[in-house]
Design a protein around this motif. Structure first.
Motif, PDB file in Angstrom:
ATOM      1  N   MET A   1       1.175  -1.337   0.263  1.00  0.00           N
ATOM      2  CA  MET A   1       0.490  -0.296  -0.347  1.00  0.00           C
ATOM      3  C   MET A   1       0.503   1.288  -0.112  1.00  0.00           C
ATOM      4  SD  MET A   1      -3.032   1.237   2.824  1.00  0.00           S
ATOM      5  CE  MET A   1      -2.906  -0.621   2.459  1.00  0.00           C
ATOM      6  N   THR A   2       0.799   2.317  -0.710  1.00  0.00           N
ATOM      7  CA  THR A   2       1.531   3.677  -0.371  1.00  0.00           C
ATOM      8  C   THR A   2       1.247   4.034   0.702  1.00  0.00           C
ATOM      9  OG1 THR A   2       0.585   3.611  -2.622  1.00  0.00           O
ATOM     10  CG2 THR A   2       1.551   5.520  -1.771  1.00  0.00           C
ATOM     11  N   THR A   3       2.918   4.998   1.135  1.00  0.00           N
ATOM     12  CA  THR A   3       2.576   5.352   1.902  1.00  0.00           C
ATOM     13  C   THR A   3       3.382   6.435   1.665  1.00  0.00           C
ATOM     14  OG1 THR A   3       5.092   4.500   2.343  1.00  0.00           O
ATOM     15  CG2 THR A   3       2.527   3.135   3.696  1.00  0.00           C
ATOM     16  N   ARG A   4       3.268   7.713   2.670  1.00  0.00           N
ATOM     17  CA  ARG A   4       3.116   9.017   2.511  1.00  0.00           C
ATOM     18  C   ARG A   4       4.031   9.376   4.129  1.00  0.00           C
ATOM     19  NH1 ARG A   4      -1.359   8.835  -0.460  1.00  0.00           N
ATOM     20  NH2 ARG A   4      -0.775   9.458  -2.529  1.00  0.00           N
ATOM     21  N   THR A  14      -0.099   5.268   6.236  1.00  0.00           N
ATOM     22  CA  THR A  14      -0.433   4.499   4.520  1.00  0.00           C
ATOM     23  C   THR A  14      -1.378   5.403   4.042  1.00  0.00           C
ATOM     24  OG1 THR A  14      -2.241   3.364   5.635  1.00  0.00           O
ATOM     25  CG2 THR A  14      -0.562   2.157   4.871  1.00  0.00           C
ATOM     26  N   GLU A  15      -2.250   5.005   2.484  1.00  0.00           N
ATOM     27  CA  GLU A  15      -3.210   6.026   1.812  1.00  0.00           C
ATOM     28  C   GLU A  15      -4.121   5.785   2.562  1.00  0.00           C
ATOM     29  OE1 GLU A  15      -3.515   4.745  -2.460  1.00  0.00           O
ATOM     30  OE2 GLU A  15      -3.506   2.786  -1.992  1.00  0.00           O
ATOM     31  N   LEU A  16      -4.390   4.880   3.325  1.00  0.00           N
ATOM     32  CA  LEU A  16      -5.813   4.051   3.897  1.00  0.00           C
ATOM     33  C   LEU A  16      -5.563   5.201   5.272  1.00  0.00           C
ATOM     34  CD1 LEU A  16      -7.092   1.519   1.743  1.00  0.00           C
ATOM     35  CD2 LEU A  16      -7.838   3.842   1.395  1.00  0.00           C
ATOM     36  N   CYS A  17      -6.783   5.033   5.664  1.00  0.00           N
ATOM     37  CA  CYS A  17      -6.638   5.827   7.436  1.00  0.00           C
ATOM     38  C   CYS A  17      -8.239   4.932   7.812  1.00  0.00           C
ATOM     39  CB  CYS A  17      -6.501   6.863   7.777  1.00  0.00           C
ATOM     40  SG  CYS A  17      -6.692   7.246   9.300  1.00  0.00           S
ATOM     41  N   VAL A  18      -8.115   4.014   8.824  1.00  0.00           N
ATOM     42  CA  VAL A  18      -9.426   3.383   9.133  1.00  0.00           C
ATOM     43  C   VAL A  18     -10.127   4.475  10.076  1.00  0.00           C
ATOM     44  CG1 VAL A  18      -9.985   1.608  10.704  1.00  0.00           C
ATOM     45  CG2 VAL A  18      -8.690   0.909   9.298  1.00  0.00           C
ATOM     46  N   THR A 271      -6.338   9.280   3.148  1.00  0.00           N
ATOM     47  CA  THR A 271      -8.161   9.541   3.460  1.00  0.00           C
ATOM     48  C   THR A 271      -8.540   8.601   4.211  1.00  0.00           C
ATOM     49  OG1 THR A 271      -7.630   9.424   0.823  1.00  0.00           O
ATOM     50  CG2 THR A 271     -10.017   8.496   1.854  1.00  0.00           C
ATOM     51  N   VAL A 272      -9.414   9.181   5.158  1.00  0.00           N
ATOM     52  CA  VAL A 272     -10.595   8.329   6.526  1.00  0.00           C
ATOM     53  C   VAL A 272     -11.378   8.113   6.098  1.00  0.00           C
ATOM     54  CG1 VAL A 272     -11.298   9.443   8.113  1.00  0.00           C
ATOM     55  CG2 VAL A 272      -8.465  10.177   7.447  1.00  0.00           C
ATOM     56  N   VAL A 273     -11.312   6.434   5.676  1.00  0.00           N
ATOM     57  CA  VAL A 273     -12.578   6.495   5.829  1.00  0.00           C
ATOM     58  C   VAL A 273     -13.192   5.643   7.559  1.00  0.00           C
ATOM     59  CG1 VAL A 273     -14.120   3.934   4.479  1.00  0.00           C
ATOM     60  CG2 VAL A 273     -11.810   5.834   3.501  1.00  0.00           C
ATOM     61  N   GLY A 274     -14.099   5.783   7.603  1.00  0.00           N
ATOM     62  CA  GLY A 274     -14.773   5.233   8.954  1.00  0.00           C
ATOM     63  C   GLY A 274     -15.784   4.047   8.430  1.00  0.00           C
TER      64      GLY A 274
END
Length: 305
Positions: A1-4, A14-18, A271-274
């Motif tokens: 997964m892409t990281t920044r 990571t590009e995704l955040c829970v 990007t934060v997704v619940g």
């Protein structure tokens, strides 16, 4: 997964955040409840998923979200290596003030619930509900955030909220490293576009929350999803169905496109997704990796939604 990095030398995420607001059990906002064991199982699944970033807040579910995350951390034997937890300062519920002392107390409460000695990322949460001059005055909430960073208690401080005008004012204080904005950069509402550019020009990094517009772009119409935490207008329902039909014509799902609308934007650090169940974590990872034809992105640019 892409990281920044969250800014030069900042935490690597990571590009995704829970997002864990639903895990606090807030049916008044989401229209459903999440019981404790399901919430804990969801966090444990996130630890195994390849996602390395989790977002919570002092007052999600009156602190219940943080308590459940803390229990998951305990059961896992600690955080996975490199995993980043962010939380937020909140006022005492019902209190008309949000003082510097309250920011510091909120921080300590969060650490105790989470069972952690520190968190890398800490946000001032929803300050638009209070007077800007009060929060930015000497010794106020903004100063307390800066003090936590000065002490080394956190690596990066941010401001998190929904109101675009208020967020711009806090960006312009020069105090913050991160802007988190929710529900204003989605396939249905791109009103944060100029604010994102403004924040980056000011040296902040941008975290985009709620790319599904609090459910509208993730759930089928039959489930009567909410839009920006309320009931959608007929216009929003019609626009969503047009988007759904366009995605179907290309053989891809609307949730995958809605998510990647955010993750593919180079301005967005994460990007934060619940999420509300282990299955939702799996779906999130799958949607982030789903192949989407370039032609669809071209058509989305031309579609007046």
């Amino acid at each position: 997964m892409t990281t920044r990095e969250l800014g030069p030398g900042g935490p690597v995420v990571t590009e995704l955040c829970v997002g864990t607001s639903p895990l606090g059990g807030m049916p008044q906002i989401y229209g459903y409840d999440v019981e404790a064991e399901r919430a804990i199982a969801t966090v444990l699944r996130a630890f195994e998923s390849g996602i390395g970033f989790l977002d919570t807040s002092n007052n999600y579910g009156g602190g219940e979200s943080e308590k459940r995350i803390g229990e998951a951390i305990r059961r896992a034997g600690g955080l996975p290596e490199g995993f980043v937890v962010a939380t937020k300062a909140d006022p005492v519920p019902g209190d008309g003030e949000f003082t510097g002392d309250r920011v510091l107390a909120s921080f300590e409460e969060s650490l105790e619930r989470l069972g952690l000695d520190r968190v890398p990322v800490f946000y001032l949460h929803d300050p638009e509900h209070f007077d800007f001059d009060d929060l930015s005055a000497p010794g106020g909430a903004v100063d307390a955030m800066v003090e936590l960073k000065r002490r080394g208690a956190v690596d990066r401080i941010g401001v998190a909220g929904g109101d675009l005008g208020a967020m711009r004012r806090y960006v312009d204080t020069g105090a913050f490293d991160i802007l988190l904005n929710h529900n204003r950069y989605t396939l249905l509402d791109r009103s944060a576009d100029a604010l994102i550019d403004h924040a980056l020009a000011a040296g902040l990094v941008y975290v985009n929350a709620a790319p599904f517009a609090s459910g509208m772009l993730a759930k089928p119409a039959a489930d009567r999803p909410r839009y920006q935490y309320g009931m959608p207008s007929d216009e929003i329902v019609e626009r969503t169905e047009r988007l759904r039909a366009l995605c179907a014509a290309h053989g891809v799902s609307l949730p995958a496109v809605a998510l990647q609308f955010s993750t593919r934007d180079p301005r967005v650090s994460s990007t934060v997704v619940g999420v509300s169940s282990p299955q939702r974590v799996d779906e999130l990872v799958a949607n982030a990796a789903a192949p989407i034809p370039a032609e669809l992105w071209d058509e989305l640019r031309d579609l007046a939604v």
